[in-house]
Scaffold this active site. Structure first.
Site, PDB file in Angstrom:
ATOM      1  CB  ILE A 338     -10.952  22.952  -4.895  1.00  0.00           C
ATOM      2  CG1 ILE A 338     -12.240  22.432  -4.244  1.00  0.00           C
ATOM      3  CG2 ILE A 338     -10.747  24.446  -4.622  1.00  0.00           C
ATOM      4  CD1 ILE A 338     -12.237  22.427  -2.725  1.00  0.00           C
ATOM      5  CD  GLU A 364       2.104   1.624  10.565  1.00  0.00           C
ATOM      6  OE1 GLU A 364       1.429   1.555  11.598  1.00  0.00           O
ATOM      7  OE2 GLU A 364       3.154   2.281  10.462  1.00  0.00           O
TER       8      GLU A 364
HETATM    9  C1  LIG Z   1       5.379   2.314   0.726  1.00  0.00           C
HETATM   10  C2  LIG Z   1       5.137   1.116   1.595  1.00  0.00           C
HETATM   11  C3  LIG Z   1       5.754   1.027   2.834  1.00  0.00           C
HETATM   12  C4  LIG Z   1       5.597  -0.117   3.618  1.00  0.00           C
HETATM   13  N1  LIG Z   1       6.303  -0.230   4.789  1.00  0.00           N
HETATM   14  C5  LIG Z   1       6.291  -1.416   5.439  1.00  0.00           C
HETATM   15  C6  LIG Z   1       7.166  -1.632   6.564  1.00  0.00           C
HETATM   16  O1  LIG Z   1       7.911  -0.738   6.973  1.00  0.00           O
HETATM   17  N2  LIG Z   1       7.164  -2.859   7.150  1.00  0.00           N
HETATM   18  C7  LIG Z   1       6.352  -3.878   6.729  1.00  0.00           C
HETATM   19  O2  LIG Z   1       6.409  -4.947   7.303  1.00  0.00           O
HETATM   20  N3  LIG Z   1       5.508  -3.694   5.683  1.00  0.00           N
HETATM   21  C8  LIG Z   1       5.474  -2.499   5.027  1.00  0.00           C
HETATM   22  N4  LIG Z   1       4.643  -2.311   3.946  1.00  0.00           N
HETATM   23  C9  LIG Z   1       3.772  -3.406   3.530  1.00  0.00           C
HETATM   24  C10 LIG Z   1       2.300  -3.122   3.736  1.00  0.00           C
HETATM   25  O3  LIG Z   1       1.983  -3.165   5.115  1.00  0.00           O
HETATM   26  C11 LIG Z   1       1.518  -4.129   2.878  1.00  0.00           C
HETATM   27  O4  LIG Z   1       1.702  -3.730   1.534  1.00  0.00           O
HETATM   28  C12 LIG Z   1       0.058  -4.193   3.242  1.00  0.00           C
HETATM   29  O5  LIG Z   1      -0.132  -4.750   4.518  1.00  0.00           O
HETATM   30  C13 LIG Z   1      -0.750  -5.014   2.224  1.00  0.00           C
HETATM   31  O6  LIG Z   1      -0.131  -6.231   1.919  1.00  0.00           O
HETATM   32  P1  LIG Z   1       0.078  -6.629   0.376  1.00  0.00           P
HETATM   33  O7  LIG Z   1       0.744  -5.476  -0.295  1.00  0.00           O
HETATM   34  O8  LIG Z   1       0.735  -7.929   0.319  1.00  0.00           O
HETATM   35  O9  LIG Z   1      -1.377  -6.715  -0.231  1.00  0.00           O
HETATM   36  P2  LIG Z   1      -2.338  -8.002  -0.180  1.00  0.00           P
HETATM   37  O10 LIG Z   1      -2.381  -8.540   1.202  1.00  0.00           O
HETATM   38  O11 LIG Z   1      -1.974  -8.913  -1.293  1.00  0.00           O
HETATM   39  O12 LIG Z   1      -3.746  -7.334  -0.488  1.00  0.00           O
HETATM   40  C14 LIG Z   1      -4.193  -7.028  -1.808  1.00  0.00           C
HETATM   41  C15 LIG Z   1      -5.648  -6.582  -1.706  1.00  0.00           C
HETATM   42  O13 LIG Z   1      -6.445  -7.650  -1.161  1.00  0.00           O
HETATM   43  C16 LIG Z   1      -7.143  -7.185  -0.027  1.00  0.00           C
HETATM   44  N5  LIG Z   1      -7.315  -8.290   0.935  1.00  0.00           N
HETATM   45  C17 LIG Z   1      -6.341  -9.114   1.419  1.00  0.00           C
HETATM   46  N6  LIG Z   1      -6.880  -9.984   2.293  1.00  0.00           N
HETATM   47  C18 LIG Z   1      -8.206  -9.704   2.371  1.00  0.00           C
HETATM   48  C19 LIG Z   1      -9.312 -10.232   3.106  1.00  0.00           C
HETATM   49  N7  LIG Z   1      -9.146 -11.242   3.963  1.00  0.00           N
HETATM   50  N8  LIG Z   1     -10.528  -9.690   2.912  1.00  0.00           N
HETATM   51  C20 LIG Z   1     -10.702  -8.660   2.053  1.00  0.00           C
HETATM   52  N9  LIG Z   1      -9.706  -8.103   1.337  1.00  0.00           N
HETATM   53  C21 LIG Z   1      -8.473  -8.614   1.499  1.00  0.00           C
HETATM   54  C22 LIG Z   1      -6.296  -6.045   0.528  1.00  0.00           C
HETATM   55  O14 LIG Z   1      -7.048  -5.183   1.352  1.00  0.00           O
HETATM   56  C23 LIG Z   1      -5.837  -5.400  -0.754  1.00  0.00           C
HETATM   57  O15 LIG Z   1      -6.844  -4.566  -1.246  1.00  0.00           O
HETATM   58  C24 LIG Z   1       4.744  -1.151   3.177  1.00  0.00           C
HETATM   59  C25 LIG Z   1       4.085  -1.040   1.943  1.00  0.00           C
HETATM   60  C26 LIG Z   1       4.292   0.069   1.160  1.00  0.00           C
HETATM   61  C27 LIG Z   1       3.597   0.144  -0.181  1.00  0.00           C
END
Ligand SMILES: Cc1cc2nc3c(=O)[nH]c(=O)nc-3n(C[C@H](O)[C@H](O)[C@H](O)COP(=O)(O)OP(=O)(O)OC[C@H]3O[C@@H](n4cnc5c(N)ncnc54)[C@H](O)[C@@H]3O)c2cc1C
Length: 384
Positions: A338, A364
């Site tokens: 927009i 989360e």
């Molecule tokens: C800015 C920021 C703040 C954060 N703060 C915190 C915090 O305070 N404390 C904390 O503990 N964590 C924190 N996190 C971590 C966050 O919760 C994780 O990044 C998130 O849970 C995803 O995990 P990952 O990054 O390892 O991605 P991955 O688990 O590697 O996932 C990668 C992709 O694969 C997909 N995927 C994974 N498993 C499956 C499945 N079984 N089926 C289908 N798709 C799947 C996911 O949806 C995603 O699209 C934070 C992350 C960020 C970026």
């Protein structure tokens, strides 16, 4: 559940005024400097924002979930980085102690979290354990009246500012998956605890994350949350159920703000001799956004009320987080559209929101993980 509407209205008005008058004017400055000015942090403390959901007996406001989401809708009317600073105390960084802490742990930490004297962080994610958090490898080995922690936690919100960390670590190496995980309170400055560099992120400048590293970090056994081993993953999941409702609430607030900005722009900006708001294709984007925000708001309030009623809201929290975070990103995309070219320029601020809100679909629990939680709960319920 709303305990006293009049008192709540005063609180919501106060927050709304603080957001409009103090936070909104600082949005661009905070994004540029990646820092929230200390005077604003002091004002947040004075307003009690660090203790919204910490029980009154420990110096917080003790808001019910419904009251808290209504407050979060107001807080959402500005850059989400502001909320990030006090949200961990009310949410993932403090709730483990509120929900499952021993009386001593509550007494020792909750008053300081409620006042904002210390910041609480939640350390679950690891380099090789994100969505599959139950596979975490950080270990906690009992040694006399201490536990010795080793491992690395990744992307931990507010870690650079934190005074305490709720850390999920494996106390039983033989137990696979979520079993065998315990939750600990680890204080900043504990020998063996160190922090990585502050992460460079896509958005939410002013809110910081970094690695948290444990190398033979000795934590008193009295800091095992609830004094019980192997229930730490359950604690984390209870904390996340609440956290997800709050993330959904902030999505609603920020989406409302973006839509208000887009509506104002659409009514001012003229093309083809009239305000673009008069074009039906623009109206469709405004209307779809309004309808989706309304749906998400209703879901959030319903999930909050059910949690206040003491019901298990695992499914509702996941539904609200999934829908509201996806909705928020759609609204951000339409808002940029927009605004046209102005939407792509940092001067107008809308591209900043577009980047900020992308996180909501990731942390989360990603959207995919919310889908898995919802479907798993449906299948389990159907089999009972
Ligand atoms: C800015 C920021 C703040 C954060 N703060 C915190 C915090 O305070 N404390 C904390 O503990 N964590 C924190 N996190 C971590 C966050 O919760 C994780 O990044 C998130 O849970 C995803 O995990 P990952 O990054 O390892 O991605 P991955 O688990 O590697 O996932 C990668 C992709 O694969 C997909 N995927 C994974 N498993 C499956 C499945 N079984 N089926 C289908 N798709 C799947 C996911 O949806 C995603 O699209 C934070 C992350 C960020 C970026």
């Amino acid at each position: 559940m709303i305990r006293d509407q009049e008192t709540l209205n005063i609180l919501l008005d106060t927050i709304s005024r603080f957001v409009r008058e103090r936070l909104v004017p600082q949005e661009a400055h905070v994004a540029e400097t990646d820092q929230i000015p200390p005077e604003l942090v002091a004002e947040m403390k004075e307003l009690g924002l660090f203790g919204l959901s910490i029980p009154e007996e420990f110096g917080g406001m003790g808001l019910t979930m419904e009251e808290e989401v209504l407050a979060t809708f107001e807080i959402g009317q500005t850059s989400p980085c502001f909320r990030s600073l006090f949200a961990t105390n009310n949410g993932i960084g403090g709730q483990g102690i509120v929900i499952d802490g021993t009386p001593e742990q509550k007494r020792d930490y909750l008053p300081r979290l409620a006042s904002g004297e210390i910041i609480g962080s939640f350390a679950l994610t690891e380099p090789d354990a994100g969505s599959d958090a139950g596979s975490l490898r950080t270990s906690a080995r009992r040694d006399g009246d201490h536990y010795v922690l080793n491992g690395t936690k990744r992307y931990i919100t507010n870690a650079p500012e934190a005074g305490i960390f709720t850390v999920m670590a494996r106390t039983n190496p033989d137990a696979k998956g979520p079993h065998g995980i315990s939750a600990f309170i680890v204080e900043k400055g504990t020998p063996g605890l160190s922090l990585g560099n502050i992460d460079k992120k896509m958005g939410q400048k002013g809110a910081h994350t970094c690695d948290v590293i444990f190398e033979d970090c000795r934590v008193p056994a009295s800091n095992l949350i609830g004094g019980k081993e192997e229930v730490g993953f359950k604690t984390a999941m209870k904390v996340l159920d609440k956290g997800r409702i709050n993330i959904a609430a902030i999505c609603v607030g920020v989406a409302e703000r973006m839509l208000a900005d887009a509506l104002r722009y659409a009514m001012e900006r003229k093309q083809f001799g009239k305000p673009i708001a008069e074009f039906q294709l623009i109206q469709a984007m405004l209307a779809d956004s309004k309808a989706e925000i309304y749906a998400a708001r209703t879901m959030v309030v319903d999930a909050a009320r059910k949690r206040d009623d003491g019901r298990d809201v695992g499914t509702e929290a996941a539904c609200a987080k999934l829908f509201a975070s996806e909705m928020c990103c759609r609204v951000a995309d339409r808002a940029v559209q927009i605004f046209g070219g102005a939407g792509y320029l940092s001067e107008y601020g809308i591209e900043r929101f577009y980047r900020d809100v992308r996180l909501f679909r990731i942390f989360e629990g990603t959207s995919q993980i919310q889908q898995l939680v919802i479907a798993r709960n449906m299948i389990r319920a159907a089999g009972e």
